[in-house]
Scaffold this active site. Structure first.
Site, PDB file in Angstrom:
ATOM      1  N   GLU A  44       0.837  -1.198   0.000  1.00  0.00           N
ATOM      2  CA  GLU A  44       0.000   0.000   0.000  1.00  0.00           C
ATOM      3  C   GLU A  44       0.879   1.258   0.000  1.00  0.00           C
ATOM      4  OE1 GLU A  44      -3.407   1.947   3.012  1.00  0.00           O
ATOM      5  OE2 GLU A  44      -2.185   0.241   3.642  1.00  0.00           O
ATOM      6  N   LYS A 126      -8.923   2.428  -1.581  1.00  0.00           N
ATOM      7  CA  LYS A 126      -9.390   1.830  -0.332  1.00  0.00           C
ATOM      8  C   LYS A 126     -10.845   2.230  -0.075  1.00  0.00           C
ATOM      9  CE  LYS A 126      -6.506   1.848   3.166  1.00  0.00           C
ATOM     10  NZ  LYS A 126      -5.742   2.323   4.349  1.00  0.00           N
ATOM     11  N   CYS A 168      -5.645  -2.996   2.010  1.00  0.00           N
ATOM     12  CA  CYS A 168      -5.407  -3.021   3.456  1.00  0.00           C
ATOM     13  C   CYS A 168      -6.668  -3.127   4.323  1.00  0.00           C
ATOM     14  CB  CYS A 168      -4.578  -1.818   3.872  1.00  0.00           C
ATOM     15  SG  CYS A 168      -3.798  -2.027   5.507  1.00  0.00           S
ATOM     16  N   GLY A 352      24.997   2.885  33.111  1.00  0.00           N
ATOM     17  CA  GLY A 352      25.270   1.608  33.746  1.00  0.00           C
ATOM     18  C   GLY A 352      24.009   0.876  34.121  1.00  0.00           C
ATOM     19  N   GLU A 455       8.179   4.444  32.850  1.00  0.00           N
ATOM     20  CA  GLU A 455       8.604   5.746  33.357  1.00  0.00           C
ATOM     21  C   GLU A 455       7.803   6.875  32.707  1.00  0.00           C
ATOM     22  OE1 GLU A 455      13.294   4.557  34.197  1.00  0.00           O
ATOM     23  OE2 GLU A 455      12.736   5.710  32.408  1.00  0.00           O
TER      24      GLU A 455
END
Length: 607
Positions: A44, A126, A168, A352, A455
């Site tokens: 598409e 579409k 799609c 780290g 977070e």
């Protein structure tokens, strides 16, 4: 029974790069010709890239797309490829549509064209426009209302197959082109797709193809785009099933490939002539069947010998494990964001800890360790093991590293501002952000943020500090999945006899921002496995407080987590993009107002 050799070109496409995308169509059609395919299917919006967003509203871009598709058809013929039928997506326009309020001014169509003999033989658009999740296609397109059925010569002289074309979302919704395909009696339904990746979608996709093939009463060929585009990642995973739903071929995940299969299709009914006929799509709209005939040109490609019993006629690539496919999506997203936006290298802060360790590893796998720069920025609260873990990772992976102690800079700010408490903690993160963005600006690196989804959800990041950057590789990765991916990546390396890229201590030690003495994430956040379960229900599934409690979550913890998530909306709005891997990411998927006084029942409105 006619035998048609079809090739699915699951390839990468760059938004707006019409010349390069057109060349990709030509190059991969040549590959398909080398495999003696009669029909080649591209994704598409292949010619324009996907999603084009507001570019679809520009007449200049729509005009360029239409012209480029015509030029591509002519170039295919000029290069001796005009005898192959090529289906590719592009941006078209619905002609003669009177302007009206609520309709895209450009009258753009999310279209697919069939190219043959140097011409655009037929185009379709579409029919079902998605308007959920990351999609808002009613903003950009008008729906298509016809199903082209193309009679392609194949097999022996006099044999031909009727091939229908849908796009799609037309597979994902009931009615419309799938229903009309059965009414048209087509033997094959081909579907170009730009279907973004999310965890677990592969099984859903295969089930969809099997069910729609049965509804259409036809074999179904589903080609999907591959590559990254801003937040979206496309995973390929193209599929061919026969009318009975048997899997004939399936492409790889997160790799470009030409998927080739031989299809035995019913012979076209030659008594049905070209032209238009009304159809009932059974979705409350109107559609037309538009039949065209493609003439036989020259000698047809030689069909392959019949497959021996029990041997599938097309390749089926092996599936990736759940962790492997997520990791591949992240690597693909980072690689294409770097490459398509012209960055030579990437830079990130390496602490780290597990988040920066995984981010650095993804970046190294995406663009090569020689192009990844890391900055160690220890403060007075950085533990000795944090520095040594970061240095260990650098040695394991061969990254470029430099150390910039931040304490003198922090003290200089403190001397002028006299900050205390949380403001003083955040100052350290903001000094690091200034250093990282300064080096990014001076040396041309793409700055990568290292925050994870847990977070971001709870606001556990410093605005203009660790949130400073241009791309967030693990932005949509919950903390528990961060650990899982790190363990998986190390195990994969060990299985190949390589040094695991991530130090074990980065994985096993308690997470900490190290902005205060002895600080741990657990001081202010619940256990991440408990937290991520609530976040999945609240952010992804959109459950309210009452439903969260009914699902078994602790009521007091629900109130606390929901308050954290709601309060952090302004931070997330300013966070850089990152690859989407969950059903609902912070970005295109989840759009909430920043100024918002609604609170879930049971939660007070803060004043």
């Amino acid at each position: 029974m006619p035998r048609l050799r079809i090739a699915l070109a699951q390839v990468d496409s760059t938004v707006g790069d019409l010349a390069r995308n057109a060349q990709t169509i030509i190059d991969w059609t040549r590959r398909a010709a080398d495999r003696q395919a009669s029909l080649v299917l591209f994704p598409e919006m292949m010619l324009t890239g996907y999603p084009v967003e507001d570019l679809a509203l520009r007449d200049s871009f729509v005009d360029a797309s239409i012209a480029a598709m015509r030029d591509t058809a002519a170039r295919l013929a000029a290069e001796g490829l005009g005898g192959i039928a090529v289906v590719a997506g592009y941006l078209d326009r619905k002609a003669g549509l009177a302007p009206r309020t609520g309709q895209p001014a450009s009258a753009a169509l999310d279209a697919a064209a069939l190219l043959h003999g140097g011409d655009v033989v037929v185009a379709t658009a579409k029919h079902h426009l998605p308007n959920y999740g990351v999609f808002d296609e009613y903003r950009y397109f008008v729906p298509g209302n016809r199903l082209p059925v193309v009679r392609l010569p194949c097999g022996e002289p006099g044999e031909a197959a009727d091939v229908a074309i849908a796009v799609c979302e037309d597979l994902w919704q009931d009615g419309g082109p799938v229903t009309v395909t059965r009414q048209a009696g087509a033997g094959l339904l081909v579907v170009p797709n730009a279907s973004p990746y999310e965890r677990g979608k592969g099984a859903e996709r295969l089930e969809l193809c099997v069910n729609r093939a049965a509804e259409a009463g036809a074999a179904l060929a589903y080609v999907n785009m591959m590559g990254g585009q801003d937040e979206l990642v496309f995973d390929g995973d193209s599929i061919i099933v026969d009318a009975a739903g048997h899997l004939l071929a399936r492409g790889p995940q997160f790799a470009e490939a030409l998927v080739v299969a031989d299809l035995d299709l019913p012979n076209a009914d030659v008594s049905i002539r070209p032209g238009d006929a009304p159809a009932d799509p059974r979705d409350g709209t109107h559609m037309t069947i538009h039949r065209v005939i493609v003439p036989r040109t020259g000698s047809a490609p030689a069909p392959s010998p019949a497959a021996p019993p029990g041997v599938e006629p097309g390749p089926v690539w092996p599936r990736l494990s759940p962790q492997a496919e997520v990791y591949a999506a992240l690597v693909t997203g980072v690689r294409d964001y770097v490459e398509k936006n012209g960055f030579r290298s990437a830079i990130l802060a390496l602490s780290g800890g597990i988040d920066s360790a995984l981010t650095a590893t993804i970046a190294a796998d995406a663009i090569g360790p020689e192009r990844v720069h890391v900055v160690l920025m220890p403060s007075r609260y950085s533990s000795a093991h944090s520095v040594s873990d970061a240095e260990d990772l650098v040695k394991r992976q061969g990254l470029h590293a430099r150390t910039v102690p931040i304490q003198p800079m922090v003290e200089a700010f403190q001397g002028e501002l006299g900050l205390h408490g949380l403001a003083a903690e955040n100052l350290q993160a903001r000094v690091r952000g200034v250093i990282l963005m300064g080096l990014s600006n001076a040396e041309g690196h793409l700055a990568l943020t290292t925050g994870n989804k847990s977070e971001l959800a709870t606001g556990y990041s410093t605005l203009y500090g660790d949130s400073a950057g241009g791309f967030g590789p693990i932005k949509d990765v919950p903390k528990t999945l961060v650990w899982d991916l790190a363990r998986w990546r190390n195990a994969e390396a060990a299985g190949r006899g390589e040094t695991p890229p991530i130090p074990e201590n980065s994985i096993t030690k308690p997470p900490s921002a190290e902005l205060a003495p002895g600080q741990l994430d657990s001081d202010s956040l619940p256990d991440y496995r408990v937290l991520d379960a609530i976040l999945d229900d609240y952010v992804v599934k959109d459950l309210g407080v009452a439903a969260l409690v009914a699902a078994g979550h602790d009521p007091a913890l629900v109130d606390r987590v929901v308050a954290l998530v709601d309060r952090a909306e302004y931070k997330r709005r300013q966070y850089p993009p990152g690859p989407k891997i969950t059903p609902r990411n912070f970005g295109r998927d989840r759009r909430l107002p920043i100024t918002n006084r609604w609170r879930e029942p049971g939660r007070p409105v803060a004043r």
